[in-house]
Design a protein around this motif. Structure first.
Motif, PDB file in Angstrom:
ATOM      1  N   LEU A   1     -12.222  -8.035 -11.521  1.00  6.55           N
ATOM      2  CA  LEU A   1     -11.784  -6.695 -11.882  1.00  6.55           C
ATOM      3  C   LEU A   1     -12.776  -5.655 -11.396  1.00  6.55           C
ATOM      4  CD1 LEU A   1     -10.651  -7.345 -15.565  1.00  6.55           C
ATOM      5  CD2 LEU A   1      -9.220  -7.278 -13.527  1.00  6.55           C
ATOM      6  N   ASP A   2     -12.278  -4.438 -11.238  1.00  7.81           N
ATOM      7  CA  ASP A   2     -13.142  -3.294 -10.974  1.00  7.81           C
ATOM      8  C   ASP A   2     -13.426  -2.645 -12.324  1.00  7.81           C
ATOM      9  OD1 ASP A   2     -14.356  -0.916 -10.315  1.00  7.81           O
ATOM     10  OD2 ASP A   2     -13.040  -0.482  -8.629  1.00  7.81           O
ATOM     11  N   LYS A   3     -14.654  -2.795 -12.816  1.00 12.37           N
ATOM     12  CA  LYS A   3     -14.997  -2.327 -14.156  1.00 12.37           C
ATOM     13  C   LYS A   3     -14.921  -0.810 -14.299  1.00 12.37           C
ATOM     14  CE  LYS A   3     -18.004  -6.282 -15.139  1.00 12.37           C
ATOM     15  NZ  LYS A   3     -19.381  -6.729 -15.493  1.00 12.37           N
ATOM     16  N   SER A   4     -14.956  -0.099 -13.185  1.00  9.56           N
ATOM     17  CA  SER A   4     -14.925   1.361 -13.249  1.00  9.56           C
ATOM     18  C   SER A   4     -13.511   1.915 -13.419  1.00  9.56           C
ATOM     19  CB  SER A   4     -15.547   1.959 -11.985  1.00  9.56           C
ATOM     20  OG  SER A   4     -14.788   1.610 -10.843  1.00  9.56           O
ATOM     21  N   ILE A   5     -12.491   1.052 -13.213  1.00  8.37           N
ATOM     22  CA  ILE A   5     -11.107   1.499 -13.306  1.00  8.37           C
ATOM     23  C   ILE A   5     -10.345   0.543 -14.217  1.00  8.37           C
ATOM     24  CG2 ILE A   5      -8.998   2.074 -12.041  1.00  8.37           C
ATOM     25  CD1 ILE A   5     -10.709   2.338  -9.531  1.00  8.37           C
ATOM     26  N   LYS A   6      -9.587   1.103 -15.153  1.00  8.96           N
ATOM     27  CA  LYS A   6      -8.800   0.290 -16.059  1.00  8.96           C
ATOM     28  C   LYS A   6      -7.482  -0.091 -15.391  1.00  8.96           C
ATOM     29  CE  LYS A   6      -7.192   0.176 -20.849  1.00  8.96           C
ATOM     30  NZ  LYS A   6      -7.026   0.975 -22.098  1.00  8.96           N
ATOM     31  N   GLY A   7      -7.224  -1.374 -15.259  1.00  8.87           N
ATOM     32  CA  GLY A   7      -5.984  -1.806 -14.634  1.00  8.87           C
ATOM     33  C   GLY A   7      -6.124  -3.197 -14.045  1.00  8.87           C
ATOM     34  N   LYS A   8      -5.141  -3.597 -13.252  1.00  8.30           N
ATOM     35  CA  LYS A   8      -5.149  -4.894 -12.591  1.00  8.30           C
ATOM     36  C   LYS A   8      -5.537  -4.723 -11.127  1.00  8.30           C
ATOM     37  CE  LYS A   8      -1.795  -7.360 -15.464  1.00  8.30           C
ATOM     38  NZ  LYS A   8      -0.528  -8.138 -15.473  1.00  8.30           N
ATOM     39  N   THR A   9      -6.261  -5.708 -10.614  1.00 10.78           N
ATOM     40  CA  THR A   9      -6.787  -5.629  -9.253  1.00 10.78           C
ATOM     41  C   THR A   9      -6.067  -6.617  -8.344  1.00 10.78           C
ATOM     42  OG1 THR A   9      -8.924  -5.075 -10.222  1.00 10.78           O
ATOM     43  CG2 THR A   9      -8.900  -5.630  -7.896  1.00 10.78           C
ATOM     44  N   TYR A  10      -5.743  -6.150  -7.135  1.00 11.37           N
ATOM     45  CA  TYR A  10      -4.966  -6.960  -6.203  1.00 11.37           C
ATOM     46  C   TYR A  10      -5.590  -6.919  -4.811  1.00 11.37           C
ATOM     47  CZ  TYR A  10      -1.467  -6.464  -9.893  1.00 11.37           C
ATOM     48  OH  TYR A  10      -0.815  -6.474 -11.099  1.00 11.37           O
ATOM     49  N   PHE A  11      -5.255  -7.961  -4.026  1.00  4.82           N
ATOM     50  CA  PHE A  11      -5.622  -7.998  -2.606  1.00  4.82           C
ATOM     51  C   PHE A  11      -4.408  -7.602  -1.772  1.00  4.82           C
ATOM     52  CE2 PHE A  11      -8.697 -11.551  -3.886  1.00  4.82           C
ATOM     53  CZ  PHE A  11      -9.783 -10.684  -3.908  1.00  4.82           C
ATOM     54  N   TYR A  12      -4.646  -6.730  -0.807  1.00  6.67           N
ATOM     55  CA  TYR A  12      -3.626  -6.375   0.176  1.00  6.67           C
ATOM     56  C   TYR A  12      -4.206  -6.649   1.559  1.00  6.67           C
ATOM     57  CZ  TYR A  12      -0.480  -4.197  -3.200  1.00  6.67           C
ATOM     58  OH  TYR A  12       0.388  -3.986  -4.231  1.00  6.67           O
TER      59      TYR A  12
ATOM     60  N   LYS B   1      -2.548   6.814   8.808  1.00  2.00           N
ATOM     61  CA  LYS B   1      -2.051   5.912   7.769  1.00  2.00           C
ATOM     62  C   LYS B   1      -2.059   4.457   8.249  1.00  2.00           C
ATOM     63  CE  LYS B   1      -0.786   9.417   5.106  1.00  2.00           C
ATOM     64  NZ  LYS B   1      -1.442   9.719   3.826  1.00  2.00           N
ATOM     65  N   PHE B   2      -2.248   3.556   7.273  1.00  7.48           N
ATOM     66  CA  PHE B   2      -2.216   2.114   7.552  1.00  7.48           C
ATOM     67  C   PHE B   2      -1.330   1.445   6.513  1.00  7.48           C
ATOM     68  CE2 PHE B   2      -6.233   3.786   9.035  1.00  7.48           C
ATOM     69  CZ  PHE B   2      -6.389   3.221  10.282  1.00  7.48           C
ATOM     70  N   LEU B   3      -0.472   0.547   6.958  1.00  5.87           N
ATOM     71  CA  LEU B   3       0.393  -0.189   6.047  1.00  5.87           C
ATOM     72  C   LEU B   3      -0.354  -1.399   5.494  1.00  5.87           C
ATOM     73  CD1 LEU B   3       3.226  -0.703   4.804  1.00  5.87           C
ATOM     74  CD2 LEU B   3       3.735  -2.080   6.833  1.00  5.87           C
ATOM     75  N   ALA B   4      -0.371  -1.513   4.170  1.00  2.00           N
ATOM     76  CA  ALA B   4      -1.017  -2.649   3.502  1.00  2.00           C
ATOM     77  C   ALA B   4       0.053  -3.464   2.789  1.00  2.00           C
ATOM     78  CB  ALA B   4      -2.063  -2.161   2.507  1.00  2.00           C
ATOM     79  N   THR B   5       0.049  -4.772   2.996  1.00  2.92           N
ATOM     80  CA  THR B   5       1.049  -5.669   2.418  1.00  2.92           C
ATOM     81  C   THR B   5       0.410  -6.527   1.339  1.00  2.92           C
ATOM     82  OG1 THR B   5       2.200  -5.748   4.553  1.00  2.92           O
ATOM     83  CG2 THR B   5       2.749  -7.466   2.953  1.00  2.92           C
ATOM     84  N   TYR B   6       1.132  -6.698   0.242  1.00  2.00           N
ATOM     85  CA  TYR B   6       0.611  -7.478  -0.883  1.00  2.00           C
ATOM     86  C   TYR B   6       0.251  -8.900  -0.464  1.00  2.00           C
ATOM     87  CZ  TYR B   6       0.401  -9.928  -5.339  1.00  2.00           C
ATOM     88  OH  TYR B   6      -0.007 -10.709  -6.395  1.00  2.00           O
ATOM     89  N   LEU B   7      -0.910  -9.341  -0.911  1.00  2.00           N
ATOM     90  CA  LEU B   7      -1.371 -10.689  -0.591  1.00  2.00           C
ATOM     91  C   LEU B   7      -1.481 -11.547  -1.843  1.00  2.00           C
ATOM     92  CD1 LEU B   7      -2.455 -12.769   1.423  1.00  2.00           C
ATOM     93  CD2 LEU B   7      -4.738 -11.750   1.150  1.00  2.00           C
ATOM     94  N   ALA B   8      -2.260 -11.079  -2.833  1.00  2.00           N
ATOM     95  CA  ALA B   8      -2.476 -11.889  -4.030  1.00  2.00           C
ATOM     96  C   ALA B   8      -3.153 -11.042  -5.098  1.00  2.00           C
ATOM     97  CB  ALA B   8      -3.352 -13.106  -3.704  1.00  2.00           C
ATOM     98  N   GLU B   9      -3.119 -11.558  -6.324  1.00  2.00           N
ATOM     99  CA  GLU B   9      -3.863 -10.920  -7.412  1.00  2.00           C
ATOM    100  C   GLU B   9      -5.328 -11.328  -7.312  1.00  2.00           C
ATOM    101  OE1 GLU B   9      -3.811 -10.494 -12.307  1.00  2.00           O
ATOM    102  OE2 GLU B   9      -2.155 -11.458 -11.260  1.00  2.00           O
ATOM    103  N   SER B  10      -6.200 -10.366  -7.519  1.00  2.00           N
ATOM    104  CA  SER B  10      -7.627 -10.651  -7.440  1.00  2.00           C
ATOM    105  C   SER B  10      -8.120 -11.248  -8.758  1.00  2.00           C
ATOM    106  CB  SER B  10      -8.403  -9.365  -7.140  1.00  2.00           C
ATOM    107  OG  SER B  10      -9.795  -9.579  -7.306  1.00  2.00           O
ATOM    108  N   PRO B  11      -8.974 -12.279  -8.697  1.00  2.00           N
ATOM    109  CA  PRO B  11      -9.509 -12.852  -9.935  1.00  2.00           C
ATOM    110  C   PRO B  11     -10.612 -11.998 -10.556  1.00  2.00           C
ATOM    111  CG  PRO B  11     -10.416 -14.000  -8.043  1.00  2.00           C
ATOM    112  CD  PRO B  11      -9.421 -13.011  -7.500  1.00  2.00           C
TER     113      PRO B  11
END
Length: 358
Positions: free
Chosen positions: A240-251, A228-238
């Motif tokens: 989108l991933d067109k294959s998945i419905k939702g919001k995209t973020y950077f960790y 396992k690896f811990l990922a910490t929130y960084l920012a919202e990505s400008p």
């Protein structure tokens, strides 16, 4: 010969009796449902009764009993928010190239700014001398003016290049990472990335998640889910991933074991939701009916009154769905048997009402 004929007659009689039994057995449900529907139609006029903007279905106790309608109080459910999604470990090579160009052009701007200040002073000095009894020639003044104007044009063009690079970074990486490069925000974190001591991971979270993204995610390698690896929130990505419905973020992951461009599994860390005070309710699957692409349930509002309400089906459980308490409350009486019959009769009554009105 006579014995054979008698045996044949006996077999034919047995076959006829078996066929009659089969017809009776398999046809009884249709017969019972037909009788129930007729009974409902004959004993409830009108079936739908509008009240305070809600269409109630009115059924007396006898009809409910004959129709086999059963209700149970809605119970609360322990609910754990789940997310299992693929995330991508990003390469920052292009970001580093843009950063280097940004710094290089900013250095050019600094030099051109100093050069512009020098050319401006030279032009003003030559102009002053020219005005004072022509101590310098008009040609010399003109040359100083041309140098000044050319430097001003170069500076403007170089500043436009910086604006273009900033827009490029903004469109690919967002405002937070642009601020790291432009004004040195989160400098230590960015240095970790430049020194190959950390990774940026891009993950798309479902639209059904809370408005705020989780602060931490747990990442696991597909070929080694135990690590396992811990990922910490960084920012919202400008982007989108067109294959998945939702919001995209950077960790950001402070570990360089994750391979660039590899897919990893992202999961929520449950401790993030220990402060969630919302109450969740269990809706069994036998209580749900589907119409127009939505899931509905019937609630018993009074002794002889039922109404239909829509539910969300984002959170599925082993026996149905988990919904957040809202318009549906704990201990509301939920129809767990007969919901499909109520839906059929509701639409049948509406159709009959429209025909009668026309």
């Amino acid at each position: 010969m006579k014995n054979k004929l008698n045996a044949l007659l006996i077999i034919q009689v047995l076959l006829i009796l078996i066929l009659l039994w089969l017809l009776t057995y398999f046809g009884r449900d249709e017969f019972n449902n037909s009788n129930i529907n007729k009974h409902i139609s004959n004993t409830t006029q009108p079936l739908i009764q509008p009240e305070n903007g809600i269409n109630y279905i009115a059924l007396n106790s006898e009809v409910q009993l004959n129709s086999g309608i059963k209700t149970l109080p809605i119970q609360t459910s322990t609910y754990t928010k789940n997310l299992t999604n693929y995330a991508t470990v990003l390469s920052i090579d292009t970001l580093i190239e843009l950063k280097n160009k940004f710094n290089e052009i900013n250095n050019q701007i600094s030099l051109l700014t100093n050069e512009l200040d020098r050319d401006k002073k030279n032009y003003e000095r030559f102009k002053l001398l020219n005005d004072d009894n022509k101590n310098v020639s008009d040609k010399a003044v003109q040359e100083m003016k041309v140098n000044f104007e050319n430097t001003k044009i170069k500076l403007f063009a170089t500043q436009e290049l910086v604006i273009g690079i900033k827009q490029n970074i903004r469109s690919q990486w967002g405002e937070t990472i642009l601020a790291m490069i432009e004004i040195g925000e989160k400098k230590e974190l960015f240095n970790f990335l430049l020194q190959d001591k950390a990774r940026i991971v891009k993950v798309t979270l479902s639209e059904n998640m809370d408005s705020e993204p989780p602060k931490n995610l747990s990442l696991a390698l597909i070929d080694n889910p135990g690590e396992k690896f811990l990922a910490t929130y960084l920012a919202e990505s400008p982007t989108l991933d067109k294959s998945i419905k939702g919001k995209t973020y950077f960790y950001i992951v402070f570990n360089n074991k994750l391979r660039i461009d590899s897919k990893v599994i992202a999961s929520l860390i449950q401790e993030n939701f220990s402060n969630d005070s919302s109450k969740y309710l269990a809706i069994p699957k036998e209580a749900v009916v589907w119409n127009a692409g939505q899931a509905w349930v019937y609630l018993k509002a009074a002794e002889n009154k039922f109404f239909r309400t829509v539910i969300e089906t984002d959170n599925e459980s082993a026996n149905g769905w988990i919904v957040k308490e809202g318009s549906i409350k704990e201990n509301d009486l939920l129809v767990i048997k007969g919901a499909q019959l109520l839906l059929s009769e509701e639409f049948k009554d509406r159709k009959s009402t429209r025909l009668n009105s026309s």
